[in-house]
Design an enzyme around this catalytic site. Sequence first.
Site, PDB file in Angstrom:
ATOM      1  N   GLY A   1      89.956  59.847  66.627  1.00 39.14           N
ATOM      2  CA  GLY A   1      90.010  61.271  66.958  1.00 39.14           C
ATOM      3  C   GLY A   1      91.345  61.910  66.613  1.00 39.14           C
TER       4      GLY A   1
ATOM      5  N   SER B   1      93.873  69.537  58.097  1.00 39.83           N
ATOM      6  CA  SER B   1      94.919  69.096  57.171  1.00 39.83           C
ATOM      7  C   SER B   1      96.295  69.183  57.838  1.00 39.83           C
ATOM      8  CB  SER B   1      94.932  69.985  55.918  1.00 39.83           C
ATOM      9  OG  SER B   1      93.648  70.095  55.362  1.00 39.83           O
TER      10      SER B   1
ATOM     11  N   SER C   1      83.447  61.376  63.799  1.00 35.72           N
ATOM     12  CA  SER C   1      82.313  60.507  63.459  1.00 35.72           C
ATOM     13  C   SER C   1      82.079  59.527  64.599  1.00 35.72           C
ATOM     14  CB  SER C   1      82.606  59.741  62.169  1.00 35.72           C
ATOM     15  OG  SER C   1      82.929  60.654  61.146  1.00 35.72           O
TER      16      SER C   1
ATOM     17  N   GLN D   1      71.007  64.125  23.933  1.00 35.32           N
ATOM     18  CA  GLN D   1      72.449  63.846  24.018  1.00 35.32           C
ATOM     19  C   GLN D   1      73.120  64.478  25.234  1.00 35.32           C
ATOM     20  OE1 GLN D   1      74.495  64.663  20.352  1.00 35.32           O
ATOM     21  NE2 GLN D   1      73.714  62.824  19.376  1.00 35.32           N
TER      22      GLN D   1
ATOM     23  N   GLU E   1      89.328  62.867  55.461  1.00 30.35           N
ATOM     24  CA  GLU E   1      90.395  61.904  55.133  1.00 30.35           C
ATOM     25  C   GLU E   1      91.290  62.424  54.002  1.00 30.35           C
ATOM     26  OE1 GLU E   1      90.158  58.025  55.969  1.00 30.35           O
ATOM     27  OE2 GLU E   1      88.209  58.044  56.940  1.00 30.35           O
TER      28      GLU E   1
END
Length: 403
Positions: free
Chosen positions: A125, A133, A159, A280, A364
């Site tokens: 946490g 950030s 999470s 292509q 992250e």
Amino acid sequence: MMHFGLTEEQEAVRKMVRSFVDKEIMPHIQEWDARGHFERSIMTRLADLDLMGVCIPEEYGGSGMDYNTLAIVCEELERGDTAFRTAVSVHTGLNSMTLLQWGNEDQKQRYLKPQAKGEKIGAFGLTEPNAGSDVAAMQTTAVRDGDYYVLNGQKTWISLCDVADHFLVFAYTDKSKKHKGISCFIVERTFEGFSSKAIKGKLGIRAGNTGEIFFDNVRVPAANLVGEEGEGFKIAMSALDNGRFTVAAGACGLIQACLEESLKYCHERSTFGKEIGKHQLVQQMIAKMVDGLETSRLLVYRAGWLKNEGKRNTRETSLAKWHACDAAFNAACDAVQIHGAYGYSNEYPVERFMRNAKAPVIYEGTREIHTIMQAEYALGYRQDKQLRRMLPAWPFTEETVEV
Ligand SMILES: Cc1cc2nc3c(=O)[nH]c(=O)nc-3n(C[C@H](O)[C@H](O)[C@H](O)COP(=O)(O)OP(=O)(O)OC[C@H]3O[C@@H](n4cnc5c(N)ncnc54)[C@H](O)[C@@H]3O)c2cc1C
């Protein structure tokens, strides 16, 4: 001497996780994703396979394998779905590896050991509603009261918020010292005043559990302070070196999944009298996926090699994470493109890949934060020093893992 191959043990682990994912995740994942359901039993099954503490020394309940074996596990899990790789990233990468690096013997016995065995789940946490950030903008506080710290505040986008038993939580013990006043604590879900709430309506990782955790006068024993008071920021950043490594590895698995689905479809679908793989411009998208996969893997395994050597790897891990997550997002967008309109429906898994691939470009360290880091290293504005405590080098020996 340079080695680019995997060891027999690493190959065996890859095979085992791949077969587990094919049998136990693939058949259900579309449904779990559609229902927004986190299948907790997958964590138990991973524990049965000794995969909840891959690179944690055996004396602390783990499998004692090297750091790149963890990368391989993450890669194979994310080939199935980002949700389960994210779970291993926070449990092992952000939490257990941090306890291995910074925890004292008592904390390792009480928390790391049960986590590495998969008996308990760990999470991390750091982020708050007004501090992502900009970590130092956090508002959660921890005030010393005798043998306890009293925590107040809230974290968001966490999470495993409803699933984890233990959380590493970062809070200010002295706001006047700015980032040097942040400390790290182990908080148990059962501590009075702790609560959690899942976030609904996520773009992706819908088969995962993400949300808020709240601290209302939570009394945390002083014995649960990790490292020293004021070391929290450093601990958080070194935790991210490990978390980011697992995220980068997982991104390789997502590219692999995009490639597998796209190659299949290229052979199945025909336009203008030939299978679309013969056009292509479609080949260009396939080639970019191959490029993204191979270059990302090289960067990930180099970061893992540095970890095995016991060396600082912040720059290399950041580069691997930035490159691999961007490559995975691009691969997922192209996989949808290759599938045309069918890619736009959940009849095929590629739309899930595209939704899932966005979060790792944000969490992250956002793409922008990693861009800045790489520029600052190049310009000489940022340098890494040896930390007071480093992650133990591999192979683990009594000397390298001792507290
Ligand atoms: C699915 C998911 C799971 C997560 N799990 C966890 C978890 O387990 N634990 C946890 O602590 N957090 C978790 N997070 C939170 C995640 O780490 C943060 O979202 C991330 O750090 C970014 O913070 P933010 O969302 O507040 O964005 P902000 O920091 O507000 O950034 C907003 C935008 O501004 C840009 N920006 C910010 N600063 C700069 C700058 N200096 N220069 C240039 N651009 C800049 C960013 O790149 C971004 O594009 C999770 C997030 C998601 C989506």
